[in-house]
Write an enzyme that holds these catalytic residues in place. Structure first.
Site, PDB file in Angstrom:
ATOM      1  CG  HIS A   1      -1.691  -1.292   1.428  1.00  0.00           C
ATOM      2  ND1 HIS A   1      -1.354  -2.520   1.708  1.00  0.00           N
ATOM      3  CD2 HIS A   1      -3.112  -1.326   0.832  1.00  0.00           C
ATOM      4  CE1 HIS A   1      -2.564  -3.311   1.575  1.00  0.00           C
ATOM      5  NE2 HIS A   1      -3.587  -2.521   1.191  1.00  0.00           N
TER       6      HIS A   1
ATOM      7  CG  LEU B   1      -8.485  -0.848   8.533  1.00  0.00           C
ATOM      8  CD1 LEU B   1      -9.418  -0.540   7.528  1.00  0.00           C
ATOM      9  CD2 LEU B   1      -7.186   0.207   8.553  1.00  0.00           C
TER      10      LEU B   1
ATOM     11  CG  ASP C   1     -10.671   8.405   5.488  1.00  0.00           C
ATOM     12  OD1 ASP C   1     -10.991   9.458   6.107  1.00  0.00           O
ATOM     13  OD2 ASP C   1     -10.164   8.540   4.492  1.00  0.00           O
ATOM     14  N   GLY C   2     -10.720   4.202   7.420  1.00  0.00           N
ATOM     15  CA  GLY C   2     -11.144   2.993   7.729  1.00  0.00           C
ATOM     16  C   GLY C   2     -10.981   2.816   9.079  1.00  0.00           C
TER      17      GLY C   2
ATOM     18  CG  HIS D   1      -6.256   1.752  -0.595  1.00  0.00           C
ATOM     19  ND1 HIS D   1      -6.185   2.075   0.847  1.00  0.00           N
ATOM     20  CD2 HIS D   1      -6.018   0.357  -0.488  1.00  0.00           C
ATOM     21  CE1 HIS D   1      -6.312   1.050   1.594  1.00  0.00           C
ATOM     22  NE2 HIS D   1      -6.167   0.008   0.922  1.00  0.00           N
TER      23      HIS D   1
ATOM     24  CB  SER E   1     -22.536 -10.257  36.412  1.00  0.00           C
ATOM     25  OG  SER E   1     -23.919  -9.812  36.534  1.00  0.00           O
TER      26      SER E   1
ATOM     27  CD  GLU F   1     -19.442  -6.466  25.602  1.00  0.00           C
ATOM     28  OE1 GLU F   1     -19.514  -5.627  24.889  1.00  0.00           O
ATOM     29  OE2 GLU F   1     -20.427  -7.150  26.668  1.00  0.00           O
TER      30      GLU F   1
ATOM     31  CG  ASP G   1     -30.139 -13.238  31.605  1.00  0.00           C
ATOM     32  OD1 ASP G   1     -31.184 -12.762  31.575  1.00  0.00           O
ATOM     33  OD2 ASP G   1     -29.069 -12.825  32.106  1.00  0.00           O
TER      34      ASP G   1
ATOM     35  CG  HIS H   1     -27.592 -13.179  28.073  1.00  0.00           C
ATOM     36  ND1 HIS H   1     -28.262 -12.644  26.923  1.00  0.00           N
ATOM     37  CD2 HIS H   1     -27.210 -12.195  28.596  1.00  0.00           C
ATOM     38  CE1 HIS H   1     -28.544 -11.459  27.103  1.00  0.00           C
ATOM     39  NE2 HIS H   1     -27.795 -10.948  27.969  1.00  0.00           N
TER      40      HIS H   1
ATOM     41  NE  ARG I   1     -27.089 -15.703  37.222  1.00  0.00           N
ATOM     42  CZ  ARG I   1     -28.321 -16.499  37.804  1.00  0.00           C
ATOM     43  NH1 ARG I   1     -28.831 -17.558  37.279  1.00  0.00           N
ATOM     44  NH2 ARG I   1     -29.213 -15.660  38.557  1.00  0.00           N
TER      45      ARG I   1
END
Ligand SMILES: Cc1ncc(C[n+]2csc(CCOP(=O)(O)OP(=O)(O)O)c2C)c(N)n1
Length: 660
Positions: free
Chosen positions: A29, A120, A156-157, A260, A382, A409, A467, A471, A518
């Site tokens: 590139h 990216l 931009d990416g 590019h 949790s 996350e 849930d 989940h 849990r």
């Protein structure tokens, strides 16, 4: 002071090294390095505090090329400023097998590559983590030892990827004012002008996230320098929008997407040489230009030496801590603390959920290690990742050791990578196992880079209950086990949880995930064993001579395996139980050990509340798997286990059916 003429020639050295290397490799590139050469030249010759001869100097400024496809920009800079790892031969070998100059910058290939970029948006989020680590360590060790900038070049990416918003909003919230992002505002990506896919007002966007923004002509060195000076004074992170022309200097292709990601071609390169007045042959940097660059590489030698003196003169204990933490070594007393804790567990035989057992283990660990920085993506209660030692970090107070990552996350996992890469801290996260999908690209990069980040992944199966299937992880353990160089742990009780934590911390060169329940689980390791049994990945939990049945299981399903084993044994069927807390560590054991653990029982059964994929290694394709083959369902967990047939009775019935 560098004259404009000298600046132009120095920037052109980047341009020609980049276009010639891409041409020789016939891939790569050239557009970004040519367009961003002025920004990089200003940064590296006037601002960046770095020392090519001491590339790991902890207080150096960090530079992250988030737009990793522009790798030749970074390689050119590293060669020109005098990093030994990047010789001109390496530049000539761009993108060849075994070269340090891989297609995209890979952490560990050469000094000066602060992180692996290419996907990216990851780099900018890594940089947020680096800035967090800097701010945290500044608070802890003082600005004498830690105070530096983190610079990013993003395209931009990067800004279109969703992860960038998580990173940007977090950085703005935490007021990471030593984070400075250059946006290579060239209005071009692969498909053509940005306008075909995006109409974001980036200034308004960054400002809305509590950033300072500045706009400059990205080919005007003094304007770029003035913007950096202004950014350095900001009390917020700064985005400098640099208007650039992609492929700057190429008379026919500049400003278009044609430049590019493809070689310019001999004709266009010749035309560029003419247009920019560059007479040197390919891979030759005129000596006056190379000298000027090498001088730029020496700019911070004194700063680095002064810093070393300050470190030397620091209080002995502080210095020892600083040095140890940047070496990545753990406190020697950690193992005895974990050992004492295991002894206590053997006495008390508690039966908590492993997420709670993890909190208890962390209470021990965080009491010994000052470098662990916990957190959660808005699931603190949790995930059980907060302990008595980990006060929350706030925008104005970094004395804490706990990050409220918000519901981010992906940004969390990428920033944790940046923290680990920065050094001095060990980040651990909190999230639901199901949402590992949301941060998988960053976990994968941690594995690729071989860095120590630890993901606490709770609510690890249908055992989370009500849930429901949105989940309840089903394929997640298998999917994470598929990532090379990632340790995935699924401990069965409090003792295994402590052992898995110890293994994760001791794994300096790879990330770990710890899948936790849990629901409460009975203690299955009721006798104290000094040896960390989880270290072998799989071990005999209940042995039996001449076993007719071997049951392999992990985590919450160990309890089921143990009960089934008791029932089968009561019926006179000799049965073993093998606990398999970590597939990857098991695969690293000797052939003999693996053979012995897999054994030769006529009946082999695996029990895990997930999919079968991966288990055939233990049970063979003719073995019996008791687990999930569909999504879960919403309901009380005990009913779900019955509904999906993951019970001791099902295991017993399967064993008897096979034996009959
Ligand atoms: C997550 C991700 N998706 C897609 C790509 C493939 N890709 C590489 S560069 C690029 C376009 C980036 O455009 P921009 O940031 O404007 O870079 P420039 O064209 O200015 O070099 C794309 C889609 C990638 N590297 N990472």
């Amino acid at each position: 002071m560098i004259s404009r003429e000298k600046h132009d020639r120095m920037a052109n050295a980047i341009r020609f090294l980049s276009m010639d290397a891409v041409e020789k490799a016939n891939s790569g590139h050239p557009g970004l390095p040519m367009g961003a050469a002025d920004i990089a030249t200003v940064l590296f010759t006037r601002f960046l505090s770095f020392d090519p001869k001491n590339p790991a100097w902890p207080n150096r400024d960090r530079f992250v090329l988030s737009a990793g496809h522009g790798s030749m920009l970074l390689y050119s800079l590293l060669y020109l400023t005098g990093y030994e790892d990047i010789s001109i031969e390496e530049i000539k070998n761009f993108r060849q097998l075994g070269a340090r100059t891989a297609g995209h910058p890979e952490y560990g290939h050469a000094a000066g590559i602060e992180t692996t970029t290419g996907p990216l948006g990851q780099g900018i989020a890594n940089a947020v983590g680096m800035a967090i680590a800097e701010r945290k360590l500044r608070d802890e060790f003082g600005s004498d030892l830690m105070e530096h900038y983190t610079y990013v070049l993003a395209g931009d990416g990067c800004l279109m990827e969703g992860i960038s918003q998580e990173a940007i909003s977090l950085a703005g919230h935490l007021k990471l004012n030593k984070l400075i992002v250059f946006w290579d505002d060239n209005n071009i990506s692969i498909d053509g002008p940005i306008s075909i896919a995006d109409s974001t007002d980036q200034h308004a966007r960054f400002r809305a996230s509590n950033w300072n923004t500045i706009a400059v002509d990205g080919h005007d060195p003094d304007a770029i320098a003035a913007a950096i000076e202004q950014a350095q004074k900001s009390d917020k992170p700064t985005m400098i929008a640099c208007k650039t022309t992609i492929g700057f200097g190429a008379p026919n292709k500049a400003g278009t997407h044609k430049v590019h990601g493809s070689p310019l071609g001999a004709e266009e390169i010749a035309a560029t040489r003419k247009a920019l007045g560059w007479e040197a042959e390919a891979f030759v940097v005129p000596s006056d230009v190379l000298d000027a660059w090498r001088l730029a590489g020496l700019r911070s030698t004194k700063t680095r030496k002064d810093w070393e003196q300050r470190l030397d003169k620091s209080d002995a204990e502080k210095k020892a801590q600083f040095v140890r933490r940047f070496s990545g070594e753990l406190e020697g007393r950690l193992s005895s603390a974990i050992d004492d804790y295991k002894k206590k567990l053997a006495e008390t035989k508690p039966s908590p959920a492993t997420r709670k057992a993890s909190e208890d283990a962390l209470e021990v660990i965080n009491g010994v290690l000052a470098e662990t920085i916990g957190g959660s993506a808005d699931l603190t209660g949790s995930n059980n990742t907060k302990t008595s030692q980990t006060k929350s970090i706030t925008p104005d107070d970094f004395s804490g050791r706990y990050i409220h990552w918000g519901v981010r996350e992906h940004g969390m996992a990428a920033a944790m990578n940046g923290m680990a890469l920065h050094g001095g801290v060990i980040p651990y996260s909190g999230g639901f196992l199901i949402f590992s999908d949301y941060c998988r690209p960053s976990i994968r990069l941690a594995a690729l880079m071989g860095i120590r980040v630890i993901h606490v992944l709770t609510h690890d199966s249908i055992g989370l209950g009500e849930d429901g299937p949105t989940h309840q992880p089903v394929e997640h353990m298998a999917a994470l086990r598929a990532i090379p160089n990632l340790l995935m742990f699924r401990p069965a009780d409090a003792t295994e949880t402590a052992e898995c934590w110890q293994l994760a911390l001791e794994s300096h060169n790879r990330p770990s995930g710890i899948a936790l329940t849990r629901q409460n689980l009975m203690a299955v390791r009721t006798e104290y064993e000094e040896e960390n049994l989880c270290a072998r990945g799989a071990y005999d939990l209940i042995s039996a001579s001449d076993a007719k049945v071997t049951i392999f299981a992990t985590g919450s399903e160990i309890e089921i395996a143990v009960k089934a084993c008791q029932a089968l044994t009561a019926k006179g069927i000799s049965t073993r139980v093998v606990s398999v807390p970590c597939f990857e560590l098991f695969a690293e054991q000797s052939e003999d050990y693996q053979q012995a653990i897999i054994g030769n029982s006529p009946v082999k059964i695996a029990v895990e509340a997930g999919i079968r994929q991966g288990w055939d290694h233990f049970i063979g394709s003719d073995g019996t798997f008791i687990g999930m083959s569909s999504f879960g369902a919403s309901g009380p967990y005990k009913e779900l286990y019955k509904h999906f047939g993951i019970t001791p009775e099902a295991v017993v019935a399967a064993a008897e059916a096979k034996l009959s």
